[in-house]
Write an enzyme that holds these catalytic residues in place. Sequence first.
Site, PDB file in Angstrom:
ATOM      1  N   LYS A 128      -4.140  -5.923  -3.129  1.00  0.00           N
ATOM      2  CA  LYS A 128      -3.544  -7.053  -3.844  1.00  0.00           C
ATOM      3  C   LYS A 128      -3.454  -8.221  -2.865  1.00  0.00           C
ATOM      4  O   LYS A 128      -3.116  -8.030  -1.687  1.00  0.00           O
ATOM      5  CB  LYS A 128      -2.154  -6.661  -4.348  1.00  0.00           C
ATOM      6  CG  LYS A 128      -1.463  -7.725  -5.193  1.00  0.00           C
ATOM      7  CD  LYS A 128      -0.132  -7.219  -5.744  1.00  0.00           C
ATOM      8  CE  LYS A 128       0.537  -8.222  -6.667  1.00  0.00           C
ATOM      9  NZ  LYS A 128       1.806  -7.721  -7.235  1.00  0.00           N
ATOM     10  N   SER A 187       2.360  -8.122 -12.260  1.00  0.00           N
ATOM     11  CA  SER A 187       1.551  -9.101 -11.581  1.00  0.00           C
ATOM     12  C   SER A 187       0.349  -8.522 -10.845  1.00  0.00           C
ATOM     13  O   SER A 187      -0.541  -9.271 -10.454  1.00  0.00           O
ATOM     14  CB  SER A 187       2.426  -9.848 -10.568  1.00  0.00           C
ATOM     15  OG  SER A 187       2.862  -8.953  -9.558  1.00  0.00           O
ATOM     16  N   SER A 209       5.501  -4.495 -11.680  1.00  0.00           N
ATOM     17  CA  SER A 209       4.132  -4.975 -11.489  1.00  0.00           C
ATOM     18  C   SER A 209       3.095  -3.951 -11.064  1.00  0.00           C
ATOM     19  O   SER A 209       1.910  -4.287 -10.986  1.00  0.00           O
ATOM     20  CB  SER A 209       4.113  -6.119 -10.488  1.00  0.00           C
ATOM     21  OG  SER A 209       4.556  -7.283 -11.112  1.00  0.00           O
TER      22      SER A 209
HETATM   23  N1  GLN Z   1       7.183  -9.075 -14.585  1.00  0.00           N
HETATM   24  C1  GLN Z   1       8.210  -9.148 -13.587  1.00  0.00           C
HETATM   25  C2  GLN Z   1       8.418 -10.569 -13.153  1.00  0.00           C
HETATM   26  O1  GLN Z   1       7.709 -11.406 -13.631  1.00  0.00           O
HETATM   27  C3  GLN Z   1       7.880  -8.263 -12.439  1.00  0.00           C
HETATM   28  C4  GLN Z   1       6.960  -8.845 -11.472  1.00  0.00           C
HETATM   29  C5  GLN Z   1       6.696  -7.930 -10.315  1.00  0.00           C
HETATM   30  O2  GLN Z   1       7.014  -6.746 -10.373  1.00  0.00           O
HETATM   31  N2  GLN Z   1       6.145  -8.489  -9.254  1.00  0.00           N
HETATM   32  O3  GLN Z   1       9.277 -10.852 -12.360  1.00  0.00           O
END
Ligand code: GLN
Length: 490
Positions: free
Chosen positions: A77, A152, A176
Amino acid sequence: MQEPSIAGLAARLEARDLSATELCQHYLGRIEALNGSLNCVVTATPDQALAAAAASDQRRASGQTLSILDGIPILHKDLFCTRGVLTSCGSKMLANFVAPYDATVVSRLHAAGVVMLGKTNMDEFAMGSSNEHSHFGAVRNPWDLSRVAGGSSGGSAAAVAAGLAPIATGTDTGGSIRQPASFCGLTGLKPTYGRVSRYGMVAFASSLDQAGLFAPAAADLVNGLGVMSGMDPLDSTSADVAVEDYAAALGQSVRGLRVGLVREHFGSGLNNEVEARVRAVAQLLEQLGATILDVSLAESELTVPVYYVIALAEASANLSRFDGVRYGYRSKDPETLEDLYERSRSEGFGDEVKRRIMLGTYALSAGYYDAYYGKAQQLRRLMVEDFQRVFTEVDVILAPTAPEPAFELGALVDDPVKMYLSDVYTCPVNLAGLPAINIPAGLASGGLPIGVQFIGSHFSEAKLLGVADAIQRASDWHRARPECATGVAP
Ligand code: GLN
């Protein structure tokens, strides 16, 4: 046709049936062929990858004892710092940032001999549930190009699901890893907070962020997670707790395992087909000798607001370092120092990141700190205690990962509250610092994958991997592949 499992690939490398160079070429070719439609890789590093693969082949030729991961390709990532390679974090702010060092996750996997193929697309600064908030454009779901891959870590999930890499790293602050794994039909584990070093990960919310891994099956995760896990003197929040032998968790029985279904999860908002898959997994576990129990997490409905106050408050503090002076993007021709800060930040950050910085700054401001951040921390404590109580009644919790299968691109992007609500089943786990694993649990009527998650008590990664593996030995759900990946193997 060989199943491209990590154990299968490692056995072929060991038998010299396949070289690390050939394996690397196969995946580089897949990236070349499919990334145009998926947009899941932002930086491919073919020269570096081929050099690393050649070095692996040489190590093998010299007769050294090698890690099972030696010569196995991986994608990272794009928020893990990689020395000499762009680390953009999905942002214009860091679009020109070449990290001067490797994140601990990257260096430990590198030391085990993995071959980095490149870096994956992601929501800007890991903020999102759909991977539509990337400076480099949205990632497309390999099961249906009109749908989101989840966020994400959507780039990593789409890449592994489409066969562009056998494993990929991700991070999970509020879901995410698990949510994109669910949307793309993969197994993905978010470890206990502190299990894996955060050194060299671009910070979003420091008390929630945790690195993990995606692969088709639990058995493919054990070696990589074993390498990534453990105390790191460079991260003071990494836990000094011995790392269990994750590979030893494979092949175990779930007989006698107590599995909790959370009453509050099955109210309104949960798609019928997702509920049906959770119940199907529960039924399979019962057939395998586990006991299903009804449990309650009374604080469930507060999790999204609590998460979004804490995560955004921490994000606003973490992102203050991007000032146009020290890293990344700098606005052209500023008039004053203040103007340099203002313009660099307004030009460098995307809309979602700005929205979150503003909300987080507000929640931390002098007049509102107690009402928002202070209150959220108190509620977080209650949630932790709620989970602790449940884990005296059951060994693991079985839960939906996301309220529905992958949604259409554009469907929620203009409705942030609805987008935030899609984290309702995942973010409590991060607030409590617990480990959880998403596994594929079959397809919806429209042909899209549906995932379910198992949540365990702190440092129970081995148990979670064991449960996932028991299900995967007794079912075929994790073998489903999108059409673009069917029949293609190295
Ligand atoms: N969807 C969540 C957010 O937007 C989690 C994002 C993540 O785990 N990086 O904060």
